[in-house]
Motif scaffolding. Sequence first.
Motif, PDB file in Angstrom:
ATOM      1  N   LEU A 164      38.680  31.982  37.066  1.00 41.55           N
ATOM      2  CA  LEU A 164      38.579  33.445  37.066  1.00 41.55           C
ATOM      3  C   LEU A 164      37.868  33.932  38.328  1.00 41.55           C
ATOM      4  CD1 LEU A 164      38.896  36.198  35.707  1.00 41.55           C
ATOM      5  CD2 LEU A 164      36.749  35.758  34.484  1.00 41.55           C
ATOM      6  N   THR A 165      36.821  33.235  38.725  1.00 43.17           N
ATOM      7  CA  THR A 165      36.101  33.592  39.952  1.00 43.17           C
ATOM      8  C   THR A 165      37.046  33.596  41.150  1.00 43.17           C
ATOM      9  OG1 THR A 165      34.042  32.648  39.092  1.00 43.17           O
ATOM     10  CG2 THR A 165      34.197  32.951  41.483  1.00 43.17           C
ATOM     11  N   PHE A 166      37.828  32.544  41.264  1.00 42.74           N
ATOM     12  CA  PHE A 166      38.755  32.448  42.393  1.00 42.74           C
ATOM     13  C   PHE A 166      39.822  33.535  42.326  1.00 42.74           C
ATOM     14  CE2 PHE A 166      42.884  30.770  43.895  1.00 42.74           C
ATOM     15  CZ  PHE A 166      42.606  30.776  45.254  1.00 42.74           C
ATOM     16  N   ALA A 167      40.391  33.761  41.140  1.00 46.04           N
ATOM     17  CA  ALA A 167      41.463  34.760  41.006  1.00 46.04           C
ATOM     18  C   ALA A 167      40.971  36.146  41.413  1.00 46.04           C
ATOM     19  CB  ALA A 167      41.978  34.765  39.568  1.00 46.04           C
ATOM     20  N   LEU A 168      39.775  36.523  40.991  1.00 46.41           N
ATOM     21  CA  LEU A 168      39.252  37.844  41.319  1.00 46.41           C
ATOM     22  C   LEU A 168      38.988  37.980  42.814  1.00 46.41           C
ATOM     23  CD1 LEU A 168      36.804  38.290  38.303  1.00 46.41           C
ATOM     24  CD2 LEU A 168      38.904  39.594  38.717  1.00 46.41           C
ATOM     25  N   HIS A 169      38.423  36.965  43.416  1.00 49.89           N
ATOM     26  CA  HIS A 169      38.128  37.038  44.851  1.00 49.89           C
ATOM     27  C   HIS A 169      39.403  36.991  45.690  1.00 49.89           C
ATOM     28  CE1 HIS A 169      34.029  36.174  43.461  1.00 49.89           C
ATOM     29  NE2 HIS A 169      33.624  36.624  44.626  1.00 49.89           N
ATOM     30  N   ALA A 170      40.358  36.177  45.266  1.00 50.88           N
ATOM     31  CA  ALA A 170      41.629  36.127  45.999  1.00 50.88           C
ATOM     32  C   ALA A 170      42.363  37.460  45.916  1.00 50.88           C
ATOM     33  CB  ALA A 170      42.500  35.006  45.441  1.00 50.88           C
ATOM     34  N   PHE A 171      42.195  38.182  44.818  1.00 49.66           N
ATOM     35  CA  PHE A 171      42.812  39.493  44.663  1.00 49.66           C
ATOM     36  C   PHE A 171      42.099  40.544  45.517  1.00 49.66           C
ATOM     37  CE2 PHE A 171      42.906  43.558  42.232  1.00 49.66           C
ATOM     38  CZ  PHE A 171      44.248  43.855  42.419  1.00 49.66           C
ATOM     39  N   ALA A 172      40.766  40.501  45.543  1.00 53.65           N
ATOM     40  CA  ALA A 172      39.992  41.552  46.217  1.00 53.65           C
ATOM     41  C   ALA A 172      39.946  41.375  47.736  1.00 53.65           C
ATOM     42  CB  ALA A 172      38.565  41.582  45.669  1.00 53.65           C
ATOM     43  N   ALA A 185      35.659  35.024  53.316  1.00 55.49           N
ATOM     44  CA  ALA A 185      36.715  34.178  53.892  1.00 55.49           C
ATOM     45  C   ALA A 185      36.303  32.711  53.817  1.00 55.49           C
ATOM     46  CB  ALA A 185      36.990  34.588  55.338  1.00 55.49           C
ATOM     47  N   GLY A 186      35.018  32.451  54.070  1.00 55.29           N
ATOM     48  CA  GLY A 186      34.515  31.079  53.954  1.00 55.29           C
ATOM     49  C   GLY A 186      34.631  30.558  52.535  1.00 55.29           C
ATOM     50  N   TYR A 187      34.361  31.416  51.549  1.00 54.62           N
ATOM     51  CA  TYR A 187      34.508  30.985  50.149  1.00 54.62           C
ATOM     52  C   TYR A 187      35.951  30.597  49.848  1.00 54.62           C
ATOM     53  CZ  TYR A 187      35.715  31.530  45.266  1.00 54.62           C
ATOM     54  OH  TYR A 187      36.263  31.330  44.022  1.00 54.62           O
ATOM     55  N   LEU A 188      36.897  31.473  50.217  1.00 55.89           N
ATOM     56  CA  LEU A 188      38.298  31.187  49.915  1.00 55.89           C
ATOM     57  C   LEU A 188      38.776  29.932  50.638  1.00 55.89           C
ATOM     58  CD1 LEU A 188      39.755  34.808  49.967  1.00 55.89           C
ATOM     59  CD2 LEU A 188      39.257  33.390  47.964  1.00 55.89           C
ATOM     60  N   HIS A 189      38.307  29.735  51.873  1.00 52.16           N
ATOM     61  CA  HIS A 189      38.675  28.526  52.604  1.00 52.16           C
ATOM     62  C   HIS A 189      38.081  27.292  51.932  1.00 52.16           C
ATOM     63  CE1 HIS A 189      39.663  25.893  55.953  1.00 52.16           C
ATOM     64  NE2 HIS A 189      38.393  25.504  55.990  1.00 52.16           N
ATOM     65  N   ALA A 190      36.811  27.387  51.547  1.00 47.50           N
ATOM     66  CA  ALA A 190      36.172  26.247  50.882  1.00 47.50           C
ATOM     67  C   ALA A 190      36.844  25.957  49.548  1.00 47.50           C
ATOM     68  CB  ALA A 190      34.683  26.541  50.680  1.00 47.50           C
ATOM     69  N   ARG A 191      37.222  27.001  48.829  1.00 51.57           N
ATOM     70  CA  ARG A 191      37.876  26.810  47.528  1.00 51.57           C
ATOM     71  C   ARG A 191      39.231  26.121  47.692  1.00 51.57           C
ATOM     72  NH1 ARG A 191      40.923  26.561  43.766  1.00 51.57           N
ATOM     73  NH2 ARG A 191      40.601  27.372  41.652  1.00 51.57           N
ATOM     74  N   ALA A 192      39.907  26.357  48.819  1.00 49.48           N
ATOM     75  CA  ALA A 192      41.218  25.749  49.051  1.00 49.48           C
ATOM     76  C   ALA A 192      41.113  24.365  49.680  1.00 49.48           C
ATOM     77  CB  ALA A 192      42.063  26.656  49.945  1.00 49.48           C
ATOM     78  N   THR A 193      39.906  23.926  50.007  1.00 47.07           N
ATOM     79  CA  THR A 193      39.707  22.619  50.641  1.00 47.07           C
ATOM     80  C   THR A 193      39.338  21.587  49.584  1.00 47.07           C
ATOM     81  OG1 THR A 193      38.917  23.725  52.651  1.00 47.07           O
ATOM     82  CG2 THR A 193      38.449  21.357  52.415  1.00 47.07           C
ATOM     83  N   LEU A 247      29.061  30.175  47.785  1.00 47.46           N
ATOM     84  CA  LEU A 247      29.464  31.086  48.858  1.00 47.46           C
ATOM     85  C   LEU A 247      29.913  32.431  48.290  1.00 47.46           C
ATOM     86  CD1 LEU A 247      31.442  28.723  51.270  1.00 47.46           C
ATOM     87  CD2 LEU A 247      29.218  29.791  51.670  1.00 47.46           C
ATOM     88  N   ALA A 248      30.592  32.401  47.141  1.00 48.49           N
ATOM     89  CA  ALA A 248      30.997  33.659  46.504  1.00 48.49           C
ATOM     90  C   ALA A 248      29.776  34.480  46.098  1.00 48.49           C
ATOM     91  CB  ALA A 248      31.874  33.371  45.285  1.00 48.49           C
ATOM     92  N   VAL A 249      28.759  33.808  45.565  1.00 42.75           N
ATOM     93  CA  VAL A 249      27.521  34.501  45.192  1.00 42.75           C
ATOM     94  C   VAL A 249      26.836  35.060  46.442  1.00 42.75           C
ATOM     95  CG1 VAL A 249      25.232  34.224  44.155  1.00 42.75           C
ATOM     96  CG2 VAL A 249      27.224  33.108  43.115  1.00 42.75           C
ATOM     97  N   LEU A 250      26.810  34.266  47.507  1.00 43.03           N
ATOM     98  CA  LEU A 250      26.220  34.738  48.764  1.00 43.03           C
ATOM     99  C   LEU A 250      26.980  35.955  49.289  1.00 43.03           C
ATOM    100  CD1 LEU A 250      24.247  34.399  51.134  1.00 43.03           C
ATOM    101  CD2 LEU A 250      25.878  32.780  52.147  1.00 43.03           C
ATOM    102  N   GLY A 251      28.307  35.945  49.155  1.00 39.17           N
ATOM    103  CA  GLY A 251      29.095  37.092  49.595  1.00 39.17           C
ATOM    104  C   GLY A 251      28.702  38.357  48.862  1.00 39.17           C
ATOM    105  N   PHE A 252      28.466  38.247  47.558  1.00 39.91           N
ATOM    106  CA  PHE A 252      28.059  39.429  46.799  1.00 39.91           C
ATOM    107  C   PHE A 252      26.672  39.909  47.230  1.00 39.91           C
ATOM    108  CE2 PHE A 252      26.211  41.410  42.921  1.00 39.91           C
ATOM    109  CZ  PHE A 252      27.020  42.533  42.908  1.00 39.91           C
ATOM    110  N   LEU A 253      25.788  38.987  47.559  1.00 40.47           N
ATOM    111  CA  LEU A 253      24.461  39.394  48.042  1.00 40.47           C
ATOM    112  C   LEU A 253      24.579  40.149  49.362  1.00 40.47           C
ATOM    113  CD1 LEU A 253      22.343  36.208  47.210  1.00 40.47           C
ATOM    114  CD2 LEU A 253      22.440  38.371  45.959  1.00 40.47           C
TER     115      LEU A 253
END
Length: 323
Positions: A227-235, A275-283, A294-300
């Motif tokens: 769910l975390t990935f789906a929401l971030h990939a959408f936004a 962008a770093g989160y999505l790249h890391a998630r795909a690696t 990284l997603a949490v850091l992005g929100f901060l």
Amino acid sequence: MSALSDNLVTFAILAYLIAMIGHAVEYALGNARTRVATAAPVRELVGAGGGVVPTLPAPVPSPPVADGPARRARLAGLIGVGATAVAAVLHLAALVTRGLAADRMPWGNMYEFVLTVTFIGVAAWLVVLWKRPSLRKLGLFLTLVMVLLVATAELVLYVPIVPLVPALNSYWFVIHVSTIVFASGIFLLGAVPAVGFLMRNGYEKGKRSFPYTLAKRLPGAASLERLTFALHAFAFPIFTFAVIAGAIWAEAAWGRPWGWDPKETWAFISWVVYAGYLHARATPSVRRNVATWLAVLGFLTMLMNLFGVNIFFTGLHSYGGLD
């Protein structure tokens, strides 16, 4: 109309608080177990000659029946969901009446921006919950965030309705700010399962200390991570478009598309982190918990861009409305 909007915000906060209490009660009763009705053992009758008399087939066991605490826990969770839906309706009504009173879109200052971002977050949560009811227990954390942010907006950030500053009187105001608001609301919601995943993942790996005592009642780590990935990939594409639209607007308003204004700088930092989160998630070689941090850091960084930049810095984007 302005006073009505203010009252609706207050009622929305109360409804979010009731929703949070409902979900908290569901957590408190989370140790309730389901009682399974079992049939009495079947006895074989032995005849006088030593033969076994055929018996009737064993009755089919009854389906699991929730005991009292389990039923109350489920009811409390459903009350939490219902109160969240009521709060969202009140929240939307507060935004609509604020916009009507101001005769513009209600995004002209920090107070209005926070109200809109939080509404997008809770509306997206209700859509997620409609499609995946098994994630209901995330509602405790979502409503906690709503209470904190909406109450902060009402008690700290509130400003009376004023006209837009001249620089915002443009059709780009609707294009740029609406997409920023929408992406920010989805990122806000995405931070909730991200934190939930980190808690639940730690629990599943054997950590039992606080806050992992709450984690055992969360949905599974894998579903939270997806769910975390789906929401971030959408936004993320929406956020990217919003940044580009902002640069086009800056070129039209100030004669340059990018000037490293504090708001622009932090928007760029947020974009890089996400962008770093999505790249890391795909690696494949990057662990999911590392990527989720990284997603949490992005929100901060988004919070810093919203609150820190408006409070501690001055620049061309200083439209927070705070003195």
